[in-house]
Design an enzyme around this catalytic site. Sequence first.
Site, short mmCIF file in Angstrom:
data_model
loop_
_atom_site.label_atom_id
_atom_site.label_comp_id
_atom_site.label_asym_id
_atom_site.label_seq_id
_atom_site.Cartn_x
_atom_site.Cartn_y
_atom_site.Cartn_z
N ARG A 48 0.82 -1.21 0.00
CA ARG A 48 0.00 0.00 0.00
C ARG A 48 0.86 1.27 0.00
O ARG A 48 0.38 2.36 -0.29
CB ARG A 48 -0.93 -0.02 1.22
CG ARG A 48 -2.27 0.50 0.91
CD ARG A 48 -3.37 0.31 1.96
NE ARG A 48 -3.22 -0.54 3.08
CZ ARG A 48 -2.60 -0.23 4.22
NH1 ARG A 48 -2.03 0.94 4.38
NH2 ARG A 48 -2.53 -1.10 5.21
N TYR A 100 -16.21 17.82 -15.20
CA TYR A 100 -16.49 16.39 -14.98
C TYR A 100 -17.43 16.23 -13.79
O TYR A 100 -17.11 16.63 -12.68
CB TYR A 100 -15.17 15.66 -14.73
CG TYR A 100 -15.32 14.18 -14.53
CD1 TYR A 100 -15.94 13.39 -15.50
CD2 TYR A 100 -14.85 13.56 -13.39
CE1 TYR A 100 -16.07 12.02 -15.32
CE2 TYR A 100 -14.96 12.19 -13.20
CZ TYR A 100 -15.59 11.43 -14.17
OH TYR A 100 -15.72 10.08 -13.99
N ASP A 171 -7.59 19.69 -13.61
CA ASP A 171 -7.88 18.35 -14.12
C ASP A 171 -7.44 18.34 -15.58
O ASP A 171 -8.04 18.97 -16.45
CB ASP A 171 -9.37 18.02 -13.97
CG ASP A 171 -9.67 16.56 -14.33
OD1 ASP A 171 -8.97 16.02 -15.21
OD2 ASP A 171 -10.61 15.98 -13.77
N LYS A 196 -8.05 7.08 -19.17
CA LYS A 196 -8.43 7.63 -20.46
C LYS A 196 -7.23 7.59 -21.43
O LYS A 196 -6.61 6.56 -21.57
CB LYS A 196 -8.98 9.04 -20.25
CG LYS A 196 -9.97 9.17 -19.08
CD LYS A 196 -11.29 8.46 -19.34
CE LYS A 196 -12.16 8.36 -18.09
NZ LYS A 196 -12.46 9.61 -17.43
#
Length: 374
Positions: A48, A100, A171, A196
Site C-alpha cells: 500500500r 467532470y 484536471d 483515459k
Amino acid sequence: MTDPAVSADAMLAHAGSGRRPGEPIVLPPVLATILASQGQPGDADYGRSGNPTWTALEDALGVIENAQAVVFASGQAAAMALMLALARGRDRILLPRDGYYNARTLADRLRPHGAVPVFVDQGHVAAIEDELAAGRAVLWAESPTNPLLRVADLTALARLAAAAGAPMVVDNTVATGLLQQPLDLGATASLCSLTKSASGHSDVLAGAVLTRDPVLADDLRDWRSLGGGALGPMEAWLALRGLKTLPLRIERQSATAQTIAAHLAGHPRVTAVHYPGSRPETLALARAQMPRGFGPLLSFEVDGNTADADAVVAAATLIAPASSFGGVESTWERRSRWPAESAPPALIRLSVGIEPAADLIADIDRALASGLAG
Ligand SMILES: *Cc1c(COP(=O)(O)O)cnc(C)c1O
C-alpha cells in the site's frame, strides 16, 4: 532517466527499461505485496505504500510534466486524496459548473471534511476573483472540460489563485501532460485519470497527481497509503505500457478529431460542435495552452431529442457505443444518459480513436443518415 537533452517522448519509449547486461528491456510487473525491509523510514515495505512497478510509472509521468507523480487506483481516488489533502485549513473548493460531473459529486460528498463546493463559470474571471476573496479556498479548474471541451485561461486563473493564496488544481485528463502542462502555467497540482488517453487501451483504471510541491506530494502518498487507494501492480504495468505510445496516439487522434469537428460543423443534422480547435472565441488561447494538439475528445449536438441522439449512437457500425475516452477504438455516447451530468440532452460525446479519419467520417455520416428516430 532524466537527461534534460532528451525529449519526454523519447524518454517514454524507454521508461522502465533496464540497460545493463542481463536486465530486462521490458520491466516485469512486481506482484509482491511485501518487500524486504529493516524498517528504515521511507522504505516501501508494504504494497500500500510502494511498489517498483508504480515507481517506473511515476518516473515516466514525472518526466512528462517535470514533477513528482503520485499514482492512485483511479482518477477518482487521486481526486479524493487531493481534495482531502487540500481541504485542511480551507473552507471552500471552487469547481467548474460544466466540468467532470463526478468531481462535483465527490466534492459534495466530502463536505463534512472541510471544504464546501462552490460551482463557478471558469470563463467568468471576475466572479472567480470574488469567490476567491470570500474565504480560504481551493481553485479546482478543468481545461478542456469534459464533455463540453471549453478552454479556460489557466494562466489567468493561476494568477488569481496565487493572489488569493489558494492552491490551484487542474484536471488535465482530456489533454494529458503531453498536450498541456498545467504546472508550467501556475497550477499547484495537475490531476490525470490514466484510465483515459494516458493509458489509451480501455483496459486499466488508474489515476495520478503531478506536483512540484514536495510537501503536497508526501501528503498525497500518506492519503494513498492510509486511505488505501493504491494502484495494483498489473494496472501500473498496463498504464506504463500504454503511456509509451501516448505521443503517437494523441497526435493522430488530435488530427483526426480536428478533421471530424470540421466535417460535423458542415453537417445539416448537427446544431453545434464543441472542440477546442473549432471554437473561434478561445482558439488563440487553446493554441497557446495546447501547442501540440487538442486531443481525441469532441462533442456535438444533433437536431432532435434524446431518442434521436440515441438512434444515431446505436446506428454506428464502427464507432462503439460506450463511455470513457482516449482509447485506440472510437466510442461515443449520449452524455446526458448519466443522471448527474449537466450536458445538453441531445449532445453526443465522441472519443476519436486511431482508425483512419475516412472510415470514421463514413460511419458518422451513415449513423446520422439512418439514425432518425422518426
Ligand atoms: C474519467 C475522468 C476522471 C475520473 O477518472 P477515473 O479513472 O474514471 O476514476 C476525472 N476527470 C475527468 C475529466 C475524467 O474524464
